[in-house]
Each structure stands twice: as structure tokens, then as C-alpha cells.
Design a protein around this motif. Structure first.
Motif, PDB file in Angstrom:
ATOM      1  N   GLN A   1     -11.168 -18.480  49.658  1.00  0.00           N
ATOM      2  CA  GLN A   1     -11.122 -17.572  50.316  1.00  0.00           C
ATOM      3  C   GLN A   1      -9.457 -16.516  49.403  1.00  0.00           C
ATOM      4  O   GLN A   1      -8.798 -17.794  49.854  1.00  0.00           O
ATOM      5  N   GLY A   2      -9.589 -15.451  49.435  1.00  0.00           N
ATOM      6  CA  GLY A   2      -7.862 -14.865  49.464  1.00  0.00           C
ATOM      7  C   GLY A   2      -8.411 -13.214  49.954  1.00  0.00           C
ATOM      8  O   GLY A   2      -9.057 -13.066  49.865  1.00  0.00           O
TER       9      GLY A   2
ATOM     10  N   GLY B   1     -14.889 -15.701  48.253  1.00  0.00           N
ATOM     11  CA  GLY B   1     -14.841 -14.927  49.210  1.00  0.00           C
ATOM     12  C   GLY B   1     -12.883 -14.461  49.221  1.00  0.00           C
ATOM     13  O   GLY B   1     -12.306 -14.097  49.838  1.00  0.00           O
TER      14      GLY B   1
ATOM     15  N   PRO C   1     -14.232 -11.928  66.817  1.00  0.00           N
ATOM     16  CA  PRO C   1     -13.699 -11.486  66.936  1.00  0.00           C
ATOM     17  C   PRO C   1     -11.752 -10.949  66.080  1.00  0.00           C
ATOM     18  O   PRO C   1     -11.423 -11.126  65.375  1.00  0.00           O
ATOM     19  N   PHE C   2     -11.972  -9.523  66.594  1.00  0.00           N
ATOM     20  CA  PHE C   2     -10.682  -8.823  66.284  1.00  0.00           C
ATOM     21  C   PHE C   2      -9.352  -9.496  66.669  1.00  0.00           C
ATOM     22  O   PHE C   2     -10.160  -9.398  67.992  1.00  0.00           O
ATOM     23  N   ILE C   3      -8.408  -9.230  65.894  1.00  0.00           N
ATOM     24  CA  ILE C   3      -7.590 -10.173  66.687  1.00  0.00           C
ATOM     25  C   ILE C   3      -6.292  -8.936  66.200  1.00  0.00           C
ATOM     26  O   ILE C   3      -6.282  -9.350  64.921  1.00  0.00           O
TER      27      ILE C   3
ATOM     28  N   ARG D   1     -18.002  -9.912  54.256  1.00  0.00           N
ATOM     29  CA  ARG D   1     -18.473  -8.989  55.561  1.00  0.00           C
ATOM     30  C   ARG D   1     -18.090  -7.368  55.129  1.00  0.00           C
ATOM     31  O   ARG D   1     -17.405  -6.933  54.236  1.00  0.00           O
TER      32      ARG D   1
ATOM     33  N   MET E   1     -16.365  -7.358  61.961  1.00  0.00           N
ATOM     34  CA  MET E   1     -15.456  -8.466  63.808  1.00  0.00           C
ATOM     35  C   MET E   1     -15.810  -7.173  64.631  1.00  0.00           C
ATOM     36  O   MET E   1     -16.580  -7.082  65.181  1.00  0.00           O
TER      37      MET E   1
ATOM     38  N   LEU F   1      -4.056 -13.638  59.317  1.00  0.00           N
ATOM     39  CA  LEU F   1      -4.966 -12.410  59.182  1.00  0.00           C
ATOM     40  C   LEU F   1      -4.827 -11.775  60.211  1.00  0.00           C
ATOM     41  O   LEU F   1      -4.210 -10.802  60.154  1.00  0.00           O
ATOM     42  N   TYR F   2      -4.179 -12.402  61.416  1.00  0.00           N
ATOM     43  CA  TYR F   2      -3.687 -12.214  62.703  1.00  0.00           C
ATOM     44  C   TYR F   2      -3.146 -12.705  63.588  1.00  0.00           C
ATOM     45  O   TYR F   2      -2.358 -14.104  62.644  1.00  0.00           O
TER      46      TYR F   2
ATOM     47  N   GLY G   1     -13.078 -10.887  48.502  1.00  0.00           N
ATOM     48  CA  GLY G   1     -13.722  -9.168  48.238  1.00  0.00           C
ATOM     49  C   GLY G   1     -14.188  -8.712  47.040  1.00  0.00           C
ATOM     50  O   GLY G   1     -14.998  -9.858  46.644  1.00  0.00           O
TER      51      GLY G   1
ATOM     52  N   TYR H   1      -6.492  -3.597  60.270  1.00  0.00           N
ATOM     53  CA  TYR H   1      -6.399  -4.596  60.622  1.00  0.00           C
ATOM     54  C   TYR H   1      -5.875  -6.147  59.903  1.00  0.00           C
ATOM     55  O   TYR H   1      -5.234  -7.089  60.652  1.00  0.00           O
ATOM     56  N   CYS H   2      -5.730  -5.829  58.962  1.00  0.00           N
ATOM     57  CA  CYS H   2      -5.489  -7.615  57.997  1.00  0.00           C
ATOM     58  C   CYS H   2      -3.721  -8.038  57.901  1.00  0.00           C
ATOM     59  O   CYS H   2      -3.581  -6.983  57.501  1.00  0.00           O
TER      60      CYS H   2
ATOM     61  N   ARG I   1     -18.055  -1.084  49.129  1.00  0.00           N
ATOM     62  CA  ARG I   1     -19.077  -2.375  49.529  1.00  0.00           C
ATOM     63  C   ARG I   1     -20.095  -2.769  49.415  1.00  0.00           C
ATOM     64  O   ARG I   1     -20.259  -4.038  49.003  1.00  0.00           O
TER      65      ARG I   1
ATOM     66  N   GLU J   1     -18.063  -5.796  57.656  1.00  0.00           N
ATOM     67  CA  GLU J   1     -16.566  -4.982  58.372  1.00  0.00           C
ATOM     68  C   GLU J   1     -17.132  -4.315  59.616  1.00  0.00           C
ATOM     69  O   GLU J   1     -17.197  -3.936  60.130  1.00  0.00           O
TER      70      GLU J   1
HETATM   71  N1  SAH Z   1      -9.881 -10.028  50.602  1.00  0.00           N
HETATM   72  C1  SAH Z   1     -11.644 -11.056  51.322  1.00  0.00           C
HETATM   73  C2  SAH Z   1     -11.456 -11.566  52.437  1.00  0.00           C
HETATM   74  C3  SAH Z   1     -10.545 -11.270  53.600  1.00  0.00           C
HETATM   75  S1  SAH Z   1      -9.988 -12.546  54.774  1.00  0.00           S
HETATM   76  C4  SAH Z   1     -12.549  -9.825  51.138  1.00  0.00           C
HETATM   77  O1  SAH Z   1     -12.345  -8.837  51.379  1.00  0.00           O
HETATM   78  O2  SAH Z   1     -13.598 -10.483  51.735  1.00  0.00           O
HETATM   79  C5  SAH Z   1     -12.185 -12.052  56.036  1.00  0.00           C
HETATM   80  C6  SAH Z   1     -12.252 -11.900  56.471  1.00  0.00           C
HETATM   81  O3  SAH Z   1     -11.249 -11.714  57.999  1.00  0.00           O
HETATM   82  C7  SAH Z   1     -12.011 -10.048  57.278  1.00  0.00           C
HETATM   83  O4  SAH Z   1     -13.303  -9.988  56.054  1.00  0.00           O
HETATM   84  C8  SAH Z   1     -12.373  -9.770  58.360  1.00  0.00           C
HETATM   85  O5  SAH Z   1     -13.744  -9.386  58.947  1.00  0.00           O
HETATM   86  C9  SAH Z   1     -11.582 -11.030  58.768  1.00  0.00           C
HETATM   87  N2  SAH Z   1     -10.092 -10.105  59.277  1.00  0.00           N
HETATM   88  C10 SAH Z   1      -9.389  -9.647  58.570  1.00  0.00           C
HETATM   89  N3  SAH Z   1      -8.326  -8.987  59.042  1.00  0.00           N
HETATM   90  C11 SAH Z   1      -8.868  -9.766  60.672  1.00  0.00           C
HETATM   91  C12 SAH Z   1      -8.259  -9.442  61.776  1.00  0.00           C
HETATM   92  N4  SAH Z   1      -7.106  -8.804  62.119  1.00  0.00           N
HETATM   93  N5  SAH Z   1      -8.931 -10.089  62.970  1.00  0.00           N
HETATM   94  C13 SAH Z   1     -10.196 -10.337  63.338  1.00  0.00           C
HETATM   95  N6  SAH Z   1     -10.582 -11.104  61.339  1.00  0.00           N
HETATM   96  C14 SAH Z   1      -9.924 -10.165  60.339  1.00  0.00           C
END
Ligand code: SAH
Length: 354
Positions: A110-111, A141, A235-237, A164, A205, A311-312, A143, A72-73, A186, A166
Motif C-alpha cells: 500500500q502507498g 493498494g 472509521p474516519f480519524i 476504496r 470511511m 494517514l490519521y 491508488g 482527509y489524509c 475512481r 471512499e
Molecule cells: N493511495 C492509496 C492508498 C490510500 S490509504 C489509494 O488511494 O487507494 C488507504 C485508505 O486509508 C484510503 O483509501 C482511505 O479510505 C483511508 N484513510 C485515509 N485517510 C484516513 C483518515 N484520516 N482516517 C481514516 N482512514 C483514512
């Protein structure tokens, strides 16, 4: 309005617990009416503990280099179009300095999972932030890492960790991640973080591909039993350079309903109105606050890299400067009747500490 769902929401408020079947019925019972009812109770609960206060976190996106390939990322390693960057210690400290002047007392680093940030390098950064502003909290944050790594970072001064979960359904987890990642790993990280003494955040999400109401019910049951200090729900995007490009985004209204349910279940939890919520709906963050969220996380990343931590698609606040971002968000928060406060914004364990 469904009497069954109203009863369930009342039961949740009284018992702070629902069975998995009841959580499932509560999720399926989402409608504008049930959401309004849940939001009203959630607001009462948050007011009892946090009054009108909204906590702010300065979000610093320290690297978009990632060794993972989450489907998703947008910063997944297979995205060859992503222009990669990582911030140096000096750049991160400069962000914190600017943030401190703007009133932030929590910084979230975060990264992506970037191997560059070894324990040594990251501990040094955390330690330096804490040394330069002792009244600040540092949240990581970054990972998944090993137990010893989490421990070293904790002793270097990190206070909180966001990871998260997830999705709390193992089969669903596998559909969102490549084979070399696992639900068990996780969850083991979340247990480790808790064990070490961090304030821990999980989250999921809403509307991620293949997600069902049962999956969300499992998420809520997991949140109930794990009892995190923080919970990120957005929300997922879709992102155009990922395998999930053609899936549709999760809904703002359902996200807000879930925020309300979580607030009712655990009145003292720290719940952000996320950037993703503000992206799917221009008033999303305000709606999140009015549904029970009590945290906002304006972007403090340097101007030059903001547009790269994607990320989206269509992510908001990628053009503004930090100061602009903060001002704009403060205005938005005030319009909802809440007030941004200038402190670390730790979780309140009970009403008495108010
Ligand atoms: N690498 C770190 C940070 C990830 S980014 C980790 O693994 O925790 C932070 C959050 O963004 C993720 O945990 C995920 O829930 C969210 N995220 C990633 N892609 C996304 C998307 N396409 N839409 C919405 N949220 C997203």
C-alpha cells in the motif's frame, strides 16, 4: 427493539438486497440492539462459509509520497510536516521474507500515489515477490492508475487490488477531494480492475466529514451492486495537518454495524477489521471480528518507517516490530474464539468450496 429494523435485517439475510430507501432505514435504525441483532446473523453467515478462520495479510506501506491532496489524509501532498520515505525493492522483498517466516501468505503493498513506482518498477517488484514465494498472493493498494497499468501489474502477478471508493455519492466525493480528482475516475478504476480479473476491494470511511445516513446507504447499495471480493470499512480519524483536523472521528459501534450489514448482504466477502477501527477503540479489531469481519492486516513495514505512514492521528502499532505485532494480534484474535490460518485466504465462492 425496532421491529421494522429487525424485519429489514431479516429481509437482507433472505434476499441479499435492499432498496436504497431500505438501506437508508437500516442505517438510521442503528442502535446497540439492532447492531447486536445484525452481528449475531453476520456471525452465523461468516461461520457457514469461513468457520473459525481469520485470514491475515502482511501490510507493507511502501511509500508515503503522494501526488494527491485528499482532504482527509495525513500523507496528502500539502502536508509539509510529513517526513517522506519510499521503500526500495530490496527492502520490500526483505519484508516479505520476514512475513513469510511469520506465516503470511498474502502481502499488501500500500502507498501514496508516488510517481516513482512506474509500471516497470512496480511490475518488477510484484514479479520478484511472486518468484520468491509462489504460494503467496500479492495485493496492491497504490491508488488510481490507467487500465494498461493495472493490466501490466496483473500480468506481472498481482492477484488483488484495494481501491476504496471512499463514498458512493458524487457530491460528497467532491467535498472530500480536491478538484482534480473525480468520483467518475475512481469508479472507472474499479470497473477496470474488475474487468482485468483482479479480486477487487472497495470501501469507505465511516463518519467522514459531511457524511449523512443517505451517503452510507448509497455506499451499501454500491457494495451490493458492485459485489466486491473485499471491502475496507473503517472509521474516519482526523489528522492534525489536514483541513479536516477539527472534525470528529467516526464511531466504532456504527462501523461494526455496517460490517455486519455487509457480511449479511454478501456472506462470502473478505472484510478486514481495520487498523483505524483498532485506533478509535482499543478493542476495535476484536469487535470488528465479532461483528462479521474475517481478515486482519498486521503491519509488516520496517520499524524505521512505521511512524511515518500516518494517514490519521494516534495510529496504533507504529512502534512495534513486525513479529511483535503479529504475536499480539494473534493473541487478540484467539481471545475472540477465532483462529488465524496460514494460507492465501482467497474469497470462497460458495459453501461447497469450504
Ligand atoms: N493511495 C492509496 C492508498 C490510500 S490509504 C489509494 O488511494 O487507494 C488507504 C485508505 O486509508 C484510503 O483509501 C482511505 O479510505 C483511508 N484513510 C485515509 N485517510 C484516513 C483518515 N484520516 N482516517 C481514516 N482512514 C483514512
Amino acid at each position: 427493539m425496532s421491529a421494522e429494523i429487525i424485519n429489514l435485517i431479516d429481509k437482507l439475510a433472505a434476499d441479499r438486497s435492499l432498496s436504497l430507501d431500505e438501506w437508508s432505514a437500516a442505517v438510521k435504525g442503528f442502535s446497540p440492539d439492532t447492531a447486536a441483532y445484525a452481528a449475531q446473523i453476520a456471525l452465523e453467515k461468516r461461520r457457514e462459509i469461513y468457520g473459525n478462520s481469520v485470514y491475515i495479510r502482511g501490510l507493507i506501506e511502501i511509500s508515503n509520497v503522494c501526488k494527491n491532496d485528499c482532504l482527509y489524509c495525513g500523507i496528502r501532498k500539502s502536508n509539509k510536516k510529513c517526513e517522506r520515505y519510499r521503500l526500495s525493492k530490496a527492502e520490500i522483498l526483505a519484508c516479505c521474507k520476514e512475513g513469510y517466516a511469520l506465516g503470511f501468505r498474502t502481502f499488501v503493498l500500500q502507498g501514496g500515489e508516488d510517481p516513482y513506482y512506474t509500471d516497470e518498477i512496480l511490475c518488477d517488484i510484484v514479479h520478484s515477490i511472486k518468484a520468491s514465494c509462489a504460494d503467496c498472493a500479492v495485493t496492491l493498494g497504490m491508488g488510481e492508475r490507467g487500465y494498461e497499468s493495472f493490466k501490466r501489474l496483473f500480468y506481472a502477478g498481482a492477484d488483488r487490488y484495494l481501491l476504496r471508493h471512499e463514498t458512493a455519492d458524487e457530491t460528497h466525493y467532491r467535498k472530500l477531494h480536491p478538484e482534480n480528482m473525480s468520483y467518475k475516475a475512481r469508479m472507472a478504476c474499479l470497473d477496470a480492475l474488475r474487468d482485468i480479473g483482479y479480486q477487487v476491494g472497495c470501501g469507505m470511511m465511516v463518519g467522514s466529514p459531511y457524511q449523512t445516513a443517505e451517503h452510507l446507504a448509497r455506499d451499501l447499495k454500491f457494495i451490493e451492486t458492485f459485489s466486491p471480493d473485499m471491502c475496507g470499512i473503517g472509521p474516519f480519524i482526523p489528522h492534525a495537518q489536514t483541513p479536516f483536523r477539527d472534525f470528529k472521528a467516526g464511531g466504532a459501534e456504527l462501523t461494526c454495524y455496517l460490517l455486519s450489514l455487509v457480511r449479511i448482504q454478501k456472506p462470502n466477502i473478505l472484510l478486514p477489521a481495520t487498523t483505524a477501527l483498532g485506533t478509535v477503540d482499543p478493542d476495535g479489531r476484536e469487535k470488528g471480528l465479532l461483528a462479521g469481519a474475517n481478515v486482519v492486516m498486521p503491519n509488516l513495514s520496517p520499524d524505521g518507517v512505521r511512524g511515518k505512514y500516518l494517514l490519521y492521528d494516534n495510529k496504533i502499532c507504529t512502534g512495534d516490530e513486525a513479529a511483535q505485532c503479529v504475536k499480539c494480534l494473534a493473541k487478540r484474535v484467539e481471545k475472540t474464539g477465532f483462529q488465524i490460518v496460514q494460507n492465501r485466504g482467497d474469497i470462497k465462492k460458495s459453501k461447497e468450496q469450504n
